[in-house]
Design an enzyme around this catalytic site. Structure first.
Site, PDB file in Angstrom:
ATOM      1  N   MET A 182     -30.176   0.814   5.518  1.00 31.36           N
ATOM      2  CA  MET A 182     -30.347   0.939   4.595  1.00 31.36           C
ATOM      3  C   MET A 182     -31.326  -0.620   3.686  1.00 31.36           C
ATOM      4  SD  MET A 182     -29.030   3.514   3.156  1.00 31.36           S
ATOM      5  CE  MET A 182     -29.677   3.278   1.053  1.00 31.36           C
ATOM      6  N   ASP A 183     -31.671  -1.056   4.887  1.00 32.57           N
ATOM      7  CA  ASP A 183     -31.995  -1.971   4.087  1.00 32.57           C
ATOM      8  C   ASP A 183     -33.726  -1.434   3.712  1.00 32.57           C
ATOM      9  OD1 ASP A 183     -30.440  -3.906   4.550  1.00 32.57           O
ATOM     10  OD2 ASP A 183     -31.655  -5.033   6.955  1.00 32.57           O
ATOM     11  N   TRP A 184     -34.145  -0.781   4.810  1.00 33.58           N
ATOM     12  CA  TRP A 184     -35.553  -0.104   4.533  1.00 33.58           C
ATOM     13  C   TRP A 184     -34.936   0.447   2.801  1.00 33.58           C
ATOM     14  CZ3 TRP A 184     -40.219  -0.797   3.157  1.00 33.58           C
ATOM     15  CH2 TRP A 184     -41.286  -1.690   4.176  1.00 33.58           C
TER      16      TRP A 184
END
Lengths: 421, 415
Positions: A182-184
Site C-alpha cells: 500500500m505504499d506503492w
C-alpha cells in the site's frame, strides 16, 4: 514531448506512499520540486539499502554520514528537483507560497492537520494561486474521526483486509504482503489523484482540493469479498495459493531444485487441455489417470494429495527448465523469482529494458527500475526532466531560488544563514 | 459537480487483465463502454456468485470490476461486427485492449490504421508479458504473474531457525496482478490524455503486466544491487535479509493485530504508557530503560515484544487499538474486508455506497471511492451492465442503427 511538460509541482511528500507518486509524475515529465529541510530530512535518506555498492567493488566507498547514498531513496526520487526550505520559518513559509504561485500542484503526505498548522491550508494556497490543485494523502484521510491516526504500508494492508486475504488457511496466521504494497499503491493513487485533477482542470479551468488516503485504495480493491459477504453471508477465508473463486487445480507453488533449497515454481491448471498437457509433460505417471484426478472438481477435492504428487515431480528439477517445458506445452507456469533472478535470468524483463542507468551527483551512475509503460510517441522514463537519479539534499537551490524565484546570490546567502533555506 | 473525466469516452475490449483499468475510468466519471462477445464476457464465469448460483448475471467478481460501465455485445470477428467496432473506435477517446495478442492487428486495427481512423486516440494495450520478446506467448494468470514478478518471494511465513523454509512463498491472490497493471496503465493513460488536450494527438501505450509487477516490489531490487543479499520471507511483515521483530500478534478472539512498535523512536514512551494502563508494562517503564541505548539489545527486544504480545492476547479484535492510536501508535486490527463496512471513518468519508440492482429488487454496498473530492465525486452508479444491456443505446444512439437493423444483427449473432 513529455506528457506533463510544463506542469510544476511543489512537493512536500516524503517516504514512499507520497513520494513514489511524484516519481511517476516526474517520469511523465512534470517538474517536481521536492522540498526538504535538514532538521527533518526524509527518513529514507539514512535507511533502506545504503551499504556498499555490491556491483562496483572498485568504486570509492560512499560517505556513510551522507544523506545522498540511500539506494531506496534514490530510486524513489529519481527525476525530481530538490531544494532545502524550512517551511516552518516565517520567511520560509513566504518563499513556499511564492513557489506555489508559480506551480500547478501542491502535494504532501504529512499527518492530516500539519498544513493547516503551518498556515498553508487549501484556502491559503488558493489565495496565491486560485486554480491550484492541492492533493493531500494522510494515512486515513483528513475528513473523519480518525484524522490523527497513524498509518504505514502494513497498517493500511492490515486494517483494509488485504493482509487477512493473503496466506495459508487457518490455523496459519495471515501472511500479509511481505512489503508495503500500500505504499506503492498509495503512490499510484497519489499520482492518479493529481492526474485526474490536471485533466479536469484542463477541461474546465478549475483547480481543486483532494483528500486522499492510503487505506481507501486498499478497501477499493476488496469489493468482491465484500459483495460475497453481503450477497451470501460468507466471511472471508484464506485459500493459500489455491484459486479462491475460479476453479483451478493444480494451482500452487511447488518446490524445485535450486538456490538455498528455496526455489519454487508456480503452476496453474485452469482447464482440461492444460491438465492433459501437464500429465503428458510429467511422463504420464500412473496416478494422473486415477479417477480422483480425472476432473477439475475431483482434483480440487483431492488437492492436498495432488500437491504432494506434483511436488514429487518438481522437486529434483530445475525450476526454469520446468517453466520452459510447461509453457511450451501450453501450461501456465512460472518460477517464483527473486530480485537477482529478475535482474540476471529473466530474458523478458531484459527485452523490455526494465533497468536504466541514471547519473547521481554523489553516487555516480547507478541502475534504476524504469517505469513499466511504453509510449509509442510521447517520451517518458524515470530520468524525468532532470535526467538523473534523486537530487542530493538542496541540490537544485540555485535553479529554484535563482532562476525561478529570481533571488540574488546575496539574498540566498542571507536566507541560508537565517536558517530558511 | 461532475466526474473528473466526464468528457472522456472509453472503449474496453478484453478480459480481467483490463477490467480494473476500465473500472477506474468509469469510477472517475468517464463513459466506459465494455465490449463483450455475444453471450457475455468470460469474466462473467468468475465466482463468487449471487446466492452461489453460477450464472453470467450473478458473478460478484463481474459486478465489482465492471461497476459504472455500459455494456454491449459484439462479435468482432464477424465482418459486420468489425464494421460496428470500427464505428466505435472512430468516436472514442480511449481504448483499453487486453485481448489476446495480435487480435486487433489481425482485424486490420493496427496502430497505423487506428491513427488514421481516430488521430486523437489514446490506446492502452495491456498484455501479460509484452508484445514481443522471448516470453511473449507465455501463459499466465494472477498466480503466475505474482510468481514471476517477484511478489511471491517476499510473502509467506518465517523460516525455521536454520533459515530454511517448510512453507511455500504465498501469492496474495485476488487479482492484484491486474490491480497493479491497471493502476499503472491508468496513470500512463491519464498522462497521454493530458498531452492530447494540448496537442490533439493520441498515443499507443504498451503495458506489460510482468514489468508492472516487477516494478511494484518495494526494495528487493535496490537491496540486491547495493548489497547482493537476498530477502527472507517473514510472517506478516517486510521481507528482508535477516529476521526481525514480529509485527503481528494474536488476539484473545483468535484474530490478529498489526503493530509498528519501535523501541528506539519516540513511540517507545507511548507504548509503555499504553502497556502500563493495561497492566502489561512489567519493568519497561523503569529508569533502566530511559536511555535508548539500553534498548539496543536482543534481550530487551524479546522482553519488549513479549509484553506487547501479552497486551494483544488480552484484547479482542476491535479492542485496544483506538486507545493505542490516540497515543500515536500505528496499531490496527487485521480485519476481513467486510469488517470495514460499519467503520465510522469510512461512513463519514462515504468510502462505501449503496448501488441499486433493480432486477433483484435490492441494493448492495460497494466500495466506491479511493479518494475524496468535493469538486469531482466518484461515480455512484449504475451497477455493472447486463449482457448487451446498452446495445440499442450504443449501436442505435451512437452509430445510428435503426431498430430493424439491430434486430437483424441480433438474429445473425453479430450483437
Amino acid at each position: 514531448m513529455r506528457p506533463l511538460e510544463g506542469v510544476r509541482i511543489a512537493d512536500l511528500s516524503w517516504l514512499m506512499a507520497g513520494a513514489g507518486g511524484l516519481k511517476l509524475m516526474s517520469a511523465l515529465g512534470a517538474e517536481v520540486i521536492r522540498i526538504e529541510y535538514q532538521g527533518r530530512m526524509d527518513w529514507l535518506r539514512f535507511h533502506a539499502q545504503t551499504p556498499i555498492p555490491y556491483r562496483q567493488p572498485d568504486r570509492a566507498p560512499l560517505n556513510p554520514q551522507s544523506p545522498n547514498r540511500s539506494g531506496y531513496f534514490n530510486a524513489i526520487n529519481a527525476g525530481k528537483y530538490g531544494i532545502s526550505l524550512n517551511v516552518k520559518h516565517p520567511e520560509g513559509r513566504k518563499l513556499f507560497l511564492r513557489l506555489v504561485a508559480i506551480s500547478d500542484i501542491v502535494v504532501e503526505s504529512f499527518t492530516a492537520e500539519t498544513m493547516d498548522k503551518l498556515g498553508l491550508g487549501y484556502e491559503v494556497l488558493k489565495s496565491v494561486k486560485p486554480d491550484i490543485i492541492y492533493y493531500q494523502q494522510p494515512g486515513w484521510g483528513k475528513k473523519g474521526p480518525y484524522v490523527k491516526y497513524a498509518s504505514y504500508g502494513p497498517i493500511a494492508q492490515g486494517v483494509s483486509g488485504l493482509t487477512e486475504q493473503s496466506g495459508l488457511p487457518e490455523p496459519h496466521p495471515p501472511a500479509g504482503w511481505g512489503f508495503s504494497y500500500m505504499d506503492w499503491s498509495g503512490a499510484y493513487y497519489c499520482a492518479i489523484g493529481m492526474l485526474l485533477a490536471l485533466n479536469y482542470k484542463q477541461a474546465t479551468g478549475k483547480g481543486q482540493y483532494i483528500d486522499g488516503s492510503q487505506i481507501e485504495p486498499a478497501i477499493y480493491m476488496t469489493g468482491t469479498a465484500i459483495l460475497d459477504y453481503l450477497a451470501n453471508g460468507r466471511h472471508w477465508q484464506r485459500t493459500g495459493n489455491r484459486s479462491p473463486y475460479r476453479p483451478a487445480a493444480p494451482h500452487g507453488a511447488y518446490r524445485c531444485a535450486g538456490p538455498g533449497a528455496d526455489r519454487w515454481i508456480a503452476i496453474a491448471v485452469t482447464n482440461e487441455d492444460e491438465w492433459r498437457a501437464l500429465v503428458r509433460e510429467m511422463g504420464n505417471p500412473g496416478w494422473a489417470s486415477e479417477v480422483k484426478f480425472a476432473t477439475m472438481a475431483a482434483r480440487i477435492a483431492n488437492h492436498d494429495e495432488l500437491d504432494r504428487l506434483m511436488e514429487a515431480w518438481t522437486r529434483e528439477q530445475d525450476g526454469y527448465a520446468i517453466q520452459e517445458r510447461l509453457q511450451k506445452a501450453g501450461v501456465p507456469a512460472g518460477v517464483c523469482q527473486r530480485a537477482q533472478d529478475r535482474l540476471e535470468l529473466d530474458p523478458q524483463l531484459k527485452h523490455l529494458n526494465w533497468m536504466i542507468t541514471l547519473p547521481h551527483s554523489e553516487v555516480g551512475p547507478w541502475p534504476h527500475r524504469d517505469i513499466a509503460w511504453h509510449f509509442a510517441n510521447l517520451q517518458s522514463d524515470q530520468g524525468g526532466p532532470t535526467r538523473r537519479s534523486a537530487p542530493c539534499y538542496g541540490e537544485d537551490n540555485d535553479y529554484v531560488y535563482g532562476e525561478l524565484l529570481k533571488l540574488t546570490k546575496a539574498e540566498q546567502e542571507r536566507l541560508r544563514q537565517a536558517g530558511v533555506i | 459537480m461532475a466526474g473528473f473525466l466526464s468528457h472522456v469516452k472509453v472503449l474496453e475490449l478484453g478480459d480481467e487483465k483490463g477490467e480494473f483499468c476500465g473500472k477506474l475510468f468509469a469510477g472517475a466519471g468517464a463513459d466506459v463502454i465494455k465490449v463483450e462477445p455475444p453471450g457475455g464476457s468470460s469474466t462473467r464465469s468468475i465466482g463468487p456468485f449471487y446466492h452461489d448460483e453460477p450464472h453470467p448475471e450473478r458473478s460478484l467478481y463481474f459486478w465489482h470490476f465492471n461497476f459504472g460501465k455500459r455494456g454491449v455485445t459484439l462479435d468482432i470477428n464477424a465482418a459486420e461486427g468489425r464494421e460496428l467496432l470500427r464505428g466505435l473506435l472512430a468516436q472514442t477517446t480511449v481504448v483499453i485492449d487486453s485481448l489476446p495478442l495480435d487480435t486487433m492487428e489481425n482485424l486490420g486495427f493496427d496502430w497505423e490504421a487506428l491513427q488514421k481512423l481516430n488521430p486523437g486516440l489514446v490506446y492502452v494495450r495491456i498484455t501479460p508479458f509484452g508484445r514481443s520478446g522471448p516470453w511473449r506467448d507465455y501463459k499466465a494468470n494472477d498466480l503466475i504473474h505474482m510468481a514471476l514478478g517477484g511478489e511471491m518471494m517476499h510473502c509467506g511465513y518465517d523460516p525455521r531457525p536454520d533459515l530454511t523454509y517448510d512453507t511455500p512463498p504465498i501469492s496474495p491472490q485476488m487479482w492484484h496482478s491486474y490491480h497493479i497493471a491497471g493502476n499503472q496503465a491508468f496513470i500512463a493513460a491519464l498522462g497521454a490524455l493530458f498531452a492530447r488536450g494540448k496537442t490533439g494527438c493520441g498515443d499507443y501505450i504498451d503495458l506489460p503486466i510482468h514489468q508492472a509487477i516487477s516494478c511494484c516490489t518495494e526494495h528487493d531490487v535496490e537491496c540486491f544491487l547495493f548489497t547482493g543479499r537476498p530477502y527472507l520471507r517473514l510472517t506478516g511483515r517486510h521481507a528482508r535479509p535477516e529476521p526481525d521483530a514480529p509485527t503481528q500478534y494474536k488476539t484473545k478472539d483468535g484474530r490478529y493485530h498489526c503493530i509498528i512498535a519501535n523501541p528506539f523512536a519516540g513511540g517507545f514512551e507511548a507504548i509503555v504508557e499504553l502497556l502500563t494502563r493495561k497492566g502489561f508494562a512489567d519493568d519497561l517503564g523503569s529508569d533502566k530503560y530511559k536511555d535508548p541505548e539500553s534498548r539496543r539489545n536482543r534481550e530487551f527486544h524479546h522482553h519488549f515484544y513479549a509484553q506487547v504480545g501479552k497486551c494483544v492476547a488480552a484484547s479482542n479484535l476491535e479492542e485496544t487499538w483506538h486507545e493505542a492510536q490516540d497515543l500515536g501508535i500505528p496499531w490496527v486490527p487485521v480485519r476481513k474486508p467486510e469488517e470495514n463496512l460499519d467503520d465510522p471513518q469510512w461512513r463519514t468519508r462515504q468510502t462505501f455506497g449503496e448501488v441499486e440492482h433493480p432486477e433483484l429488487g435490492r441494493s448492495f454496498t460497494y466500495p466506491r471511492s479511493p479518494m475524496l473530492s468535493e469538486e469531482c465525486p466518484w461515480r455512484t452508479g449504475p451497477r455493472a451492465p447486463l449482457i448487451g444491456e446498452h446495445n440499442e443505446a450504443v449501436f442505435g444512439g451512437i452509430l445510428g442503427k435503426g431498430a430493424a437493423e439491430l434486430k437483424r444483427l441480433r438474429e445473425c449473432g453479430v450483437i
